[in-house]
Scaffold this motif. Sequence first.
Motif, mmCIF file in Angstrom:
data_model
loop_
_atom_site.group_PDB
_atom_site.id
_atom_site.type_symbol
_atom_site.label_atom_id
_atom_site.label_comp_id
_atom_site.label_asym_id
_atom_site.label_seq_id
_atom_site.Cartn_x
_atom_site.Cartn_y
_atom_site.Cartn_z
ATOM 1 N N HIS A 181 0.848 -1.196 0.000
ATOM 2 C CA HIS A 181 0.000 0.000 0.000
ATOM 3 C C HIS A 181 0.883 1.246 0.000
ATOM 4 N N ARG A 182 0.819 2.002 -1.056
ATOM 5 C CA ARG A 182 1.657 3.203 -1.144
ATOM 6 C C ARG A 182 1.253 4.279 -0.142
ATOM 7 N N THR A 183 0.111 4.117 0.518
ATOM 8 C CA THR A 183 -0.255 5.033 1.596
ATOM 9 C C THR A 183 0.499 4.685 2.876
ATOM 10 N N GLN A 184 1.147 3.516 2.900
ATOM 11 C CA GLN A 184 1.836 3.050 4.104
ATOM 12 C C GLN A 184 3.333 2.829 3.892
ATOM 13 N N GLU B 70 4.889 12.249 1.440
ATOM 14 C CA GLU B 70 3.867 11.967 2.444
ATOM 15 C C GLU B 70 2.569 12.699 2.120
ATOM 16 N N PRO C 245 -0.122 13.860 -0.959
ATOM 17 C CA PRO C 245 -0.460 13.313 -2.271
ATOM 18 C C PRO C 245 0.070 14.165 -3.419
ATOM 19 N N TRP D 146 1.595 9.547 -5.748
ATOM 20 C CA TRP D 146 1.498 9.127 -4.351
ATOM 21 C C TRP D 146 0.151 9.558 -3.798
ATOM 22 N N PRO D 147 -0.530 8.641 -3.083
ATOM 23 C CA PRO D 147 -1.844 8.977 -2.540
ATOM 24 C C PRO D 147 -1.784 9.775 -1.241
ATOM 25 N N GLY D 148 -0.593 9.969 -0.680
ATOM 26 C CA GLY D 148 -0.460 10.567 0.646
ATOM 27 C C GLY D 148 -0.453 9.462 1.691
ATOM 28 N N ARG D 149 -0.094 9.809 2.903
ATOM 29 C CA ARG D 149 0.059 8.773 3.913
ATOM 30 C C ARG D 149 -1.234 8.499 4.674
ATOM 31 N N SER D 150 -1.292 7.293 5.243
ATOM 32 C CA SER D 150 -2.384 6.914 6.131
ATOM 33 C C SER D 150 -1.758 6.453 7.448
#
Length: 178
Positions: free
Chosen positions: A39-42, A49, A51, A61-65
């Motif tokens: 998971h690119r969010t992780q 970090e 998006p 990048w989707p941004g972080r979770s």
Amino acid sequence: MSNPHDRSGAFHSYEIYAKDSSGNVSFWQGWEFVGYPEHRTQRMTRRNEQPGYDVFNGVTWPGRSQFIVSGPDLVDWKNFLRCEQWYKHAGLWSWDVSVTICGARTYYTVDEHLTDVANPATWHLTGDVGGAVSGPSACPAGYLPQFVADSFPKKGVYFETGNTAEKDFPTDGVTVPN
């Protein structure tokens, strides 16, 4: 931990020792969740970090979770973003831990979990030594013991009691893998 092999795992073992104000030491150990490497969010570079499209890596990048590992790639390294950050969760019964490894041992690469992560010859070394930590050679057979002293506070833990300290780990003799 600052290498593709460690970043490819969703779970890592931990041990935590905490001294309370009466001088008793409590002990926890088990497994911490650090997010799924696919998971690119992780799993992401330091600068991604938030998006957006990354020209250097050719990905959006989707941004972080929650529960992430964020490591420097070559672009980050050149911009002095050289620390790798791990956010770890051990369940509601234990600790959430954040680890920062400055001078990461390897560059983070997109989707590195799909490569031969167990082969150090495939890693992209930064030339730094990261943070080497030595510990016990093995856990007791068959179980992971826990010990919480009766005097350890059960809620409202206040950490400015002199029982915490920063520590620099020696880097003499550090090799790949660390």
